[in-house]
Enzyme design. Structure first.
Site, PDB file in Angstrom:
ATOM      1  N   ASP A 100       0.812  -1.058   0.022  1.00 39.69           N
ATOM      2  CA  ASP A 100       0.080   0.039  -0.223  1.00 39.69           C
ATOM      3  C   ASP A 100       0.824   1.161   0.057  1.00 39.69           C
ATOM      4  OD1 ASP A 100       0.911  -0.507   2.602  1.00 39.69           O
ATOM      5  OD2 ASP A 100      -1.171  -0.323   3.318  1.00 39.69           O
ATOM      6  N   ASP A 103       7.218   3.680   3.366  1.00 38.08           N
ATOM      7  CA  ASP A 103       7.553   4.751   4.137  1.00 38.08           C
ATOM      8  C   ASP A 103       9.143   4.764   4.805  1.00 38.08           C
ATOM      9  OD1 ASP A 103       7.618   7.000   5.932  1.00 38.08           O
ATOM     10  OD2 ASP A 103       6.269   5.994   7.595  1.00 38.08           O
ATOM     11  N   LYS A 131       6.453   7.541   0.217  1.00 36.94           N
ATOM     12  CA  LYS A 131       6.849   8.505   1.003  1.00 36.94           C
ATOM     13  C   LYS A 131       8.290   8.597   1.141  1.00 36.94           C
ATOM     14  CE  LYS A 131       4.086   8.012   4.894  1.00 36.94           C
ATOM     15  NZ  LYS A 131       3.386   8.139   6.274  1.00 36.94           N
TER      16      LYS A 131
HETATM   17  P1  IMP Z   1       7.663   1.249   6.635  1.00 35.70           P
HETATM   18  O1  IMP Z   1       8.174  -0.160   6.783  1.00 35.70           O
HETATM   19  O2  IMP Z   1       7.764   2.193   7.214  1.00 35.70           O
HETATM   20  O3  IMP Z   1       7.981   1.488   4.865  1.00 35.70           O
HETATM   21  O4  IMP Z   1       6.159   0.911   6.457  1.00 35.70           O
HETATM   22  C1  IMP Z   1       5.248   0.283   5.478  1.00 35.70           C
HETATM   23  C2  IMP Z   1       4.007   0.152   6.268  1.00 35.70           C
HETATM   24  O5  IMP Z   1       3.605   0.895   7.373  1.00 35.70           O
HETATM   25  C3  IMP Z   1       2.946   0.140   5.152  1.00 35.70           C
HETATM   26  O6  IMP Z   1       2.631  -1.171   4.485  1.00 35.70           O
HETATM   27  C4  IMP Z   1       1.763   0.603   6.361  1.00 35.70           C
HETATM   28  O7  IMP Z   1       1.013  -0.655   6.883  1.00 35.70           O
HETATM   29  C5  IMP Z   1       2.372   1.539   7.181  1.00 35.70           C
HETATM   30  N1  IMP Z   1       2.458   2.897   6.848  1.00 35.70           N
HETATM   31  C6  IMP Z   1       3.361   3.563   6.557  1.00 35.70           C
HETATM   32  N2  IMP Z   1       2.935   4.796   6.368  1.00 35.70           N
HETATM   33  C7  IMP Z   1       1.500   4.909   6.563  1.00 35.70           C
HETATM   34  C8  IMP Z   1       0.571   5.803   6.585  1.00 35.70           C
HETATM   35  O8  IMP Z   1       0.905   7.090   6.273  1.00 35.70           O
HETATM   36  N3  IMP Z   1      -0.783   5.489   6.865  1.00 35.70           N
HETATM   37  C9  IMP Z   1      -0.908   4.367   7.381  1.00 35.70           C
HETATM   38  N4  IMP Z   1       0.094   3.206   7.319  1.00 35.70           N
HETATM   39  C10 IMP Z   1       1.262   3.433   7.068  1.00 35.70           C
END
Ligand code: IMP
Length: 180
Positions: A100, A103, A131
């Site tokens: 989805d 980040d 992001k």
């Molecule tokens: P990462 O490991 O930080 O890249 O996070 C990825 C996961 O964090 C995504 O699959 C989402 O489940 C959650 N996530 C990251 N940013 C957001 C946001 O803005 N809203 C909701 N969930 C987020």
């Protein structure tokens, strides 16, 4: 009812559909002659994967993996937990992970490494949202729907404390919702 908690719509229903159509055409072209295994990361991938699949004109298989990284807050904990593993071996497969949002990229880099370690032939990532300002680990998904600023978003699969996944668009949550 849910709409009153949304500060602004960031990606509308129409734009999501156009994004999926564009990504679908690109992926269909890139995977000609291959039978990719599309792996969705639960739970956020659900609406995106369902919409994207309509535009993938390929002989493909679909699998799901349960991964958790936020545990209720609005910042990634960095502690990636596999809550549901795959049912099939990935050795020799061309894998496309459907996510989805990317980040910090901790989730996607850990899962990519795991699938390569298990013998996948190739692992690429398609994400509805990116992001890049949130990056902690260097990672660029091959297929990106839309690049967004460092704001906490919900809807179209994305949650805050397990809520708002059912919104048909992606919106920015009002700060007062998660600070109260
Ligand atoms: P990462 O490991 O930080 O890249 O996070 C990825 C996961 O964090 C995504 O699959 C989402 O489940 C959650 N996530 C990251 N940013 C957001 C946001 O803005 N809203 C909701 N969930 C987020």
């Amino acid at each position: 009812m849910l709409e009153k908690d949304i500060k602004k719509v960031l990606v509308s229903q129409k734009e999501i559909q156009e994004i999926c159509q564009k990504l679908g055409t690109q992926i269909t072209n890139d995977y000609q002659g291959k039978k990719p295994l599309v792996i969705g990361l639960l739970k956020g991938c659900m609406p995106f994967m369902a919409e994207l699949m309509k535009y993938l004109d390929l002989y493909l298989e679909v699998e799901l993996m349960g991964v958790q990284s936020y545990h209720g807050g609005t910042a990634s904990t960095g502690d990636v937990k596999i809550t549901r593993d795959l049912d099939i071996p990935v050795k020799g497969r061309d894998i496309l992970i459907a996510e989805d949002i990317v980040d910090t990229a901790k989730t996607i880099s850990i899962i990519t490494k795991l699938l390569l370690y298990r013998g996948a032939n190739s692992v690429e990532v398609v994400t509805l949202l990116d992001k890049p300002a949130g990056r902690v680990v260097e990672f660029t998904p091959k297929y990106i729907g839309k690049t967004i600023p460092k704001e906490f978003v919900v809807g179209f699969g994305l949650d805050y404390d397990e809520m708002y996944r059912n919104l048909p668009y992606v919106g920015v949550l009002k700060e007062e919702v998660y600070t109260k």
